[in-house]
Scaffold this motif. Sequence first.
Motif, PDB file in Angstrom:
ATOM      1  N   HIS A   1      -0.116  -0.809   1.537  1.00 15.56           N
ATOM      2  CA  HIS A   1       0.663  -0.836  -0.382  1.00 15.56           C
ATOM      3  C   HIS A   1       1.922  -0.487   0.064  1.00 15.56           C
ATOM      4  CE1 HIS A   1       0.779  -1.458  -4.443  1.00 15.56           C
ATOM      5  NE2 HIS A   1       0.917  -0.836  -4.902  1.00 15.56           N
TER       6      HIS A   1
ATOM      7  N   ASP B   1       4.530  -0.633  -2.428  1.00 13.80           N
ATOM      8  CA  ASP B   1       5.185   0.088  -3.854  1.00 13.80           C
ATOM      9  C   ASP B   1       3.631   1.328  -3.925  1.00 13.80           C
ATOM     10  OD1 ASP B   1       6.725   1.055  -5.744  1.00 13.80           O
ATOM     11  OD2 ASP B   1       6.491  -0.939  -6.722  1.00 13.80           O
TER      12      ASP B   1
ATOM     13  N   ASP C   1       4.085   2.175  -8.464  1.00 12.32           N
ATOM     14  CA  ASP C   1       3.379   1.299  -8.792  1.00 12.32           C
ATOM     15  C   ASP C   1       1.995   1.031  -8.159  1.00 12.32           C
ATOM     16  OD1 ASP C   1       2.525  -0.552 -10.936  1.00 12.32           O
ATOM     17  OD2 ASP C   1       3.335  -2.361  -9.781  1.00 12.32           O
ATOM     18  N   LEU C   2       1.326   2.098  -8.996  1.00  8.30           N
ATOM     19  CA  LEU C   2      -0.204   1.950  -7.592  1.00  8.30           C
ATOM     20  C   LEU C   2      -1.200   1.384  -8.430  1.00  8.30           C
ATOM     21  CD1 LEU C   2      -0.518   5.517  -6.241  1.00  8.30           C
ATOM     22  CD2 LEU C   2      -0.429   3.290  -4.954  1.00  8.30           C
ATOM     23  N   SER C   3      -1.102  -0.201  -9.338  1.00  6.61           N
ATOM     24  CA  SER C   3      -2.026  -0.273 -10.701  1.00  6.61           C
ATOM     25  C   SER C   3      -1.978  -1.338 -10.132  1.00  6.61           C
ATOM     26  CB  SER C   3      -0.548  -0.414 -11.916  1.00  6.61           C
ATOM     27  OG  SER C   3      -0.057  -2.089 -11.757  1.00  6.61           O
ATOM     28  N   PRO C   4      -1.731  -2.107  -8.676  1.00  9.43           N
ATOM     29  CA  PRO C   4      -2.112  -3.301  -8.265  1.00  9.43           C
ATOM     30  C   PRO C   4      -4.277  -2.559  -7.595  1.00  9.43           C
ATOM     31  CG  PRO C   4       0.075  -3.846  -7.681  1.00  9.43           C
ATOM     32  CD  PRO C   4      -0.342  -2.283  -8.492  1.00  9.43           C
ATOM     33  N   VAL C   5      -4.040  -1.155  -6.995  1.00  6.10           N
ATOM     34  CA  VAL C   5      -5.159  -0.532  -6.085  1.00  6.10           C
ATOM     35  C   VAL C   5      -5.111   0.258  -6.927  1.00  6.10           C
ATOM     36  CG1 VAL C   5      -3.445  -0.877  -4.222  1.00  6.10           C
ATOM     37  CG2 VAL C   5      -2.747   0.750  -5.070  1.00  6.10           C
ATOM     38  N   LYS C   6      -5.163   0.328  -8.396  1.00  5.12           N
ATOM     39  CA  LYS C   6      -5.853   1.729  -8.664  1.00  5.12           C
ATOM     40  C   LYS C   6      -7.322   2.232  -8.672  1.00  5.12           C
ATOM     41  CE  LYS C   6      -5.953   1.311 -13.372  1.00  5.12           C
ATOM     42  NZ  LYS C   6      -5.319   1.119 -14.794  1.00  5.12           N
ATOM     43  N   ASP C   7      -8.166   0.500  -8.817  1.00  9.05           N
ATOM     44  CA  ASP C   7      -9.662   0.724  -8.980  1.00  9.05           C
ATOM     45  C   ASP C   7      -9.936   0.824  -7.511  1.00  9.05           C
ATOM     46  OD1 ASP C   7      -9.463  -0.495 -11.423  1.00  9.05           O
ATOM     47  OD2 ASP C   7      -9.438  -2.509 -11.249  1.00  9.05           O
ATOM     48  N   GLN C   8      -9.312   0.414  -6.619  1.00  4.95           N
ATOM     49  CA  GLN C   8      -9.802   1.217  -5.005  1.00  4.95           C
ATOM     50  C   GLN C   8      -9.669   2.173  -5.686  1.00  4.95           C
ATOM     51  OE1 GLN C   8      -8.446  -1.898  -2.100  1.00  4.95           O
ATOM     52  NE2 GLN C   8      -7.202  -3.024  -3.411  1.00  4.95           N
TER      53      GLN C   8
END
Length: 222
Positions: free
Chosen positions: A51, A53, A56-63
């Motif tokens: 990742h 950025d 901005d961890l929002s794209p991977v936070k569910d992982q």
Amino acid sequence: MKIKAIITGASGMVGEGVLHECLLHPEVGEVLVIGRRTAGVIHPKLKEILHSDFFDLSPVKDQLKGYNACYFCLGVSSVGMKEKDYHHVTYDLTMHMATILADQNPGMTFCYVSGSGTDSSEHGKLMWARVKGQTENDLMQLPFKAAYMFRPGFMRPTKGLKNTLKGYQFFAWLYPVLRPLFPNFVCTLQEVGQAMVNVTGKGYEKRVLEVKDIVKLAHLTE
């Protein structure tokens, strides 16, 4: 219960050493490395998220959900940096990720690598020490199960790893002399990794861990 750990900074010296210990340790069942580039390690315990950025961890936070430990080894040198820039890549970045992890994993133990000489008062003369001190203080306010601040000094690097900093490589031969002369400042990278695993499973009476605490934790057997 086996430890399921997230590790940051695994492409750097400290993170690589902590990852190495986790993959060897029988109490660690799973490891997730998140980084901008691969750690270059293949192991049955290991998963990776690449990742770019970290602000901005929002794209991977569910992982990032379902883990009970984070070993935060990501960091940069303050040399040549203005305080505003260093604060952004040290405090802001760390707190962004830690806040997400605390929300996703309230039962998590969070271990943060700062450094010997970190300034808990946040008002000392050394810029890096003030910023690290603020980071430590605010991490301990987050709703983790526990948060421990690791303050290693000189660390003997682990043989065979590829990301050892040149300065540590050059002075590694002095370790047998430095350890008895400066026991409050010298440990091994192996001990840092082992201490993180042990504090996750066993806890510790202090939340800010100086070198002597790291060494003690690394050698706990009960």
